[in-house]
Design a protein around this motif. Structure first.
Motif, PDB file in Angstrom:
ATOM      1  N   ALA A 188      -7.435   1.083  -4.053  1.00 55.95           N
ATOM      2  CA  ALA A 188      -6.255   1.934  -4.267  1.00 55.95           C
ATOM      3  C   ALA A 188      -5.527   1.576  -5.548  1.00 55.95           C
ATOM      4  O   ALA A 188      -4.927   2.446  -6.200  1.00 55.95           O
ATOM      5  N   SER A 189      -5.583   0.302  -5.939  1.00 58.96           N
ATOM      6  CA  SER A 189      -4.864  -0.106  -7.152  1.00 58.96           C
ATOM      7  C   SER A 189      -5.429   0.561  -8.400  1.00 58.96           C
ATOM      8  O   SER A 189      -4.722   0.747  -9.395  1.00 58.96           O
ATOM      9  N   MET A 200       2.464   1.966  -3.450  1.00 57.46           N
ATOM     10  CA  MET A 200       1.626   2.457  -4.554  1.00 57.46           C
ATOM     11  C   MET A 200       1.866   3.935  -4.825  1.00 57.46           C
ATOM     12  O   MET A 200       1.662   4.416  -5.947  1.00 57.46           O
ATOM     13  N   GLY A 236       0.819  -1.217   0.000  1.00 57.00           N
ATOM     14  CA  GLY A 236       0.000   0.000   0.000  1.00 57.00           C
ATOM     15  C   GLY A 236       0.842   1.252   0.000  1.00 57.00           C
ATOM     16  O   GLY A 236       0.554   2.212  -0.724  1.00 57.00           O
ATOM     17  N   PHE A 289      -7.207  -1.812  -0.398  1.00 54.32           N
ATOM     18  CA  PHE A 289      -6.029  -2.077  -1.224  1.00 54.32           C
ATOM     19  C   PHE A 289      -6.447  -2.267  -2.679  1.00 54.32           C
ATOM     20  O   PHE A 289      -5.804  -1.736  -3.592  1.00 54.32           O
ATOM     21  N   GLY A 313      -3.698   4.628  -1.363  1.00 51.44           N
ATOM     22  CA  GLY A 313      -2.858   3.484  -1.011  1.00 51.44           C
ATOM     23  C   GLY A 313      -2.295   3.618   0.388  1.00 51.44           C
ATOM     24  O   GLY A 313      -2.226   2.645   1.151  1.00 51.44           O
TER      25      GLY A 313
END
Length: 501
Positions: free
Chosen positions: A415-416, A333, A330, A412, A338
Motif C-alpha cells: 500500500a505504501s 495512507m 493503513g 501495508f 491502505g
C-alpha cells in the motif's frame, strides 16, 4: 409477508439475539447454563453472518434496514455490505473460540453467584460490537458505544480484586473521556447538518465542504469524532488504560477486549470515513494525515514499551498498542489498498491476540500465578499446547510467512507504493516495528521453551481442558488458513470498501 426479504433481517436479529440472551442469562441460576446460552448464541450469529456474507458476495450489493420506520433525520438504520458481514462473521467466530476455550478461567476466577452476570455483560458487549459494525446512523452508534464501555468495564471488574478495581477505574475514566468527545462531535455535526443518518450526513457534509461553509466547525466536529474513537481504541498516546486493565482481567476478557472490542471502534471509524465524511473531505481537512502520524508513533512506542515489560500480560497489552498503530497507519495512507490492509489486519489481530491471551492465561495458571517471564521459563514443556499456541501467535505478530500477520504486513508495504509521499515513512517504520516485535516476542518464546532443572526432577505435564485444546487447535488452524488462503478475504474487503464509497 411473502415479499419480506429475510436476509435483510439478519443484522437486526443478530443484535437482538445477543441482547435477548443477556436478559435470558440474568434469569438463570447457573453460570454453566449462562455459558451454554452464550455458546448457542455465538454459533447462531456466526451461521447467520456466514449466510449473509455469502448472499452479499454473490449479489455484489449492500442494503440498509430501517428500524421503527421513522423518516430522516431521526430514523435508525442498519447497513450491511460484504465488509460488515465479514467483520461480524470473524468477530462471532473469535468470540465463540475465546469464550469457549477460556471458560474455565471464568468459573475459577469469578465467584459462582456472579458467573451468570459475567455472561450477561458478555452478551451485551457482543451485541454492542455487532451494532457498531452494522449501524447506519450516528445516534445508534453513540448509544452502543456507551453500552460497550459499560460492558467492557464489567468484564475487567469480574474478578473483584483490588487490582481489578484500579484497572477498571482507569479504563472507565479514559473511556468516558472518549465518549464525551464523541458526543460533543455528534452535537456539533448535527447542528450544522440537521441529520443523523449516514447517507444524509454525507450528502450534507460534502455539500458544505464544496461550498466552503462551516469549514472550521466541520474540522472541529470531525476532529472530535475521530479523537474520541482514537481514545476508545487505545491509539497512542491514549493507551495508558490497557496494561492495568488487561493484567487485572480474566484472560478470556483480556482476549476479547484486545482482539474484538478495540477493533469494533476502528470498524466504526472506517465507516465514518467513507459513509459520513467521504475520503475526499477527510484528505482535504488533513485528518487522515494526523491518524497516519499517530499510527506510526504507536507502532514504535507500543513495541518499545513492550520490550521494557517483564510481565507477559502487560507485554501483550503494549503489543496491542503497536498493532493498533499498524491499523491507523493503513487508514491514514488515504488509499484504497491502505484501507484494505488495515481491514485485513483487524482480522489478523483479532484472531492472533485473543489466542495469545488465552495461552498466556493458561501458562500463568500452570506456573502458580506467576506472570513474570522469568518464572515462566520451561512452562511450554509443562503445557505444550499452550506453548505451541503462544509460539504460533508470537511468530504471526512478528510477521513470519505462512501466518496471517505476514500477509497484513505485506499489504501495508504494498500500500505504501500507492502513497508516494508516505512510502519512505511506512517502509522505515514498518521495518523498525517488525524488528522490535521480534525483540520482545522471541525472548518470550525462547524462555517458555527453555528447559528448567528442578530438584524434583522432571516437570509434570499439565493437561488443558478439552475445550481449551479444541479451541486452540482451531485458532492455530485459522492463523495458517488466513495466512495461506488470504485472497478470498482480500477480495471481500475490497468489494465491501468499494460499496461503502
Amino acid at each position: 409477508m411473502a415479499d419480506v426479504n429475510w436476509i435483510q433481517n439478519i443484522p437486526f436479529f443478530s443484535i437482538f439475539l445477543a441482547m435477548f440472551c443477556a436478559i435470558l442469562s440474568a434469569l438463570v441460576r447457573s453460570g454453566r447454563t449462562a455459558q451454554t446460552i452464550h455458546m448457542l448464541m455465538a454459533w447462531m450469529t456466526a451461521i447467520l453472518s456466514a449466510v449473509l456474507l455469502g448472499h452479499l458476495v454473490q449479489t455484489g450489493e449492500s442494503f440498509s434496514f430501517q428500524m421503527g420506520h421513522f423518516p430522516a433525520p431521526w430514523g435508525n438504520e442498519l447497513r450491511a455490505g460484504p465488509l460488515e458481514a465479514l467483520m461480524a462473521l470473524v468477530f462471532s467466530v473469535v468470540m465463540l473460540l475465546t469464550s469457549t476455550g477460556g471458560q474455565e478461567f471464568v468459573f475459577q476466577d469469578v465467584v459462582p453467584e456472579k458467573q451468570r452476570f459475567y455472561y450477561v455483560m458478555l452478551h451485551a458487549l457482543f451485541g454492542a460490537m455487532l451494532a457498531l459494525v452494522y449501524t447506519n446512523d450516528i445516534f445508534t452508534a453513540y448509544v452502543f458505544i456507551e453500552i460497550l464501555t459499560i460492558a467492557s468495564c464489567a468484564l475487567i471488574l469480574a474478578k473483584g480484586t483490588a487490582q481489578a478495581m484500579v484497572g477498571t477505574t482507569h479504563y472507565l475514566v479514559i473511556s468516558l473521556l472518549g465518549s464525551g468527545t464523541i458526543l460533543l462531535g455528534i452535537s456539533i455535526l448535527y447542528s450544522i447538518t440537521g441529520h443523523l443518518l449516514f447517507p444524509q450526513l454525507k450528502e450534507a457534509v460534502v455539500q458544505l465542504a464544496a461550498q466552503g461553509q462551516y469549514s472550521f466547525v466541520l474540522l472541529v466536529a470531525a476532529g472530535l469524532l475521530f479523537l474520541g474513537l482514537a481514545i476508545k481504541s487505545a491509539l497512542f498516546p491514549f493507551h495508558s488504560m490497557l496494561p492495568g486493565a488487561y493484567q487485572a482481567a480474566i484472560p478470556t476478557a483480556s482476549g476479547i477486549l484486545s482482539g474484538l472490542v478495540l477493533k469494533s471502534y476502528i470498524v466504526l471509524s472506517i465507516k465514518w470515513i467513507y459513509s459520513v465524511f467521504s475520503i475526499e473531505v477527510m484528505l482535504q481537512i488533513k485528518i487522515m494525515d494526523i491518524l497516519f502520524v499517530f499510527g506510526l508513533l504507536g507502532m514504535v512506542m507500543g513495541s518499545l514499551y513492550a520490550m521494557r515489560e517483564n510481565r507477559m500480560k502487560r507485554m501483550l497489552a503494549y503489543s496491542s498498542v503497536a498493532q493498533i498503530g499498524y491499523i491507523y497507519m493503513g487508514i491514514g495512507m488515504g488509499s484504497r489498498i491502505g484501507m484494505v490492509a488495515a481491514c485485513f489486519h483487524i482480522l489478523a489481530h483479532a484472531v492472533t491476540k485473543s489466542m495469545l491471551f488465552l495461552c498466556c492465561g493458561q501458562m500463568v495458571k500452570d506456573s502458580g500465578g506467576k506472570e513474570q517471564i522469568f518464572y515462566l521459563r520451561g512452562i511450554a514443556h509443562k503445557n505444550p499446547l499452550a506453548g505451541i499456541g503462544f509460539t504460533v501467535g508470537a511468530l504471526s505478530m512478528i510477521g513470519i510467512p505462512m501466518l496471517v500477520g505476514f500477509i497484513s504486513k505485506l499489504y501495508f508495504a504494498t500500500a505504501s507504493v500507492y502513497a508516494p509521499g508516505k512510502m519512505a515513512a511506512v517502509m522505515i517504520v514498518l521495518g523498525i516495528s517488525m524488528v522490535l516485535n521480534a525483540m520482545y516476542f522471541l525472548p518470550s518464546v525462547i524462555a517458555i521453551w527453555t528447559p528448567v532443572r528442578t530438584t524434583e526432577g522432571r516437570q509434570e505435564r499439565s493437561w488443558s481442558t478439552p475445550a481449551f485444546g479444541v479451541c486452540m487447535l482451531l485458532f492455530i488452524g485459522l492463523q495458517i488458513a488466513l495466512g495461506v488462503c488470504y485472497q478470498p478475504f482480500i477480495r471481500v474487503i475490497e468489494m465491501g470498501i468499494g460499496l461503502l464509497q
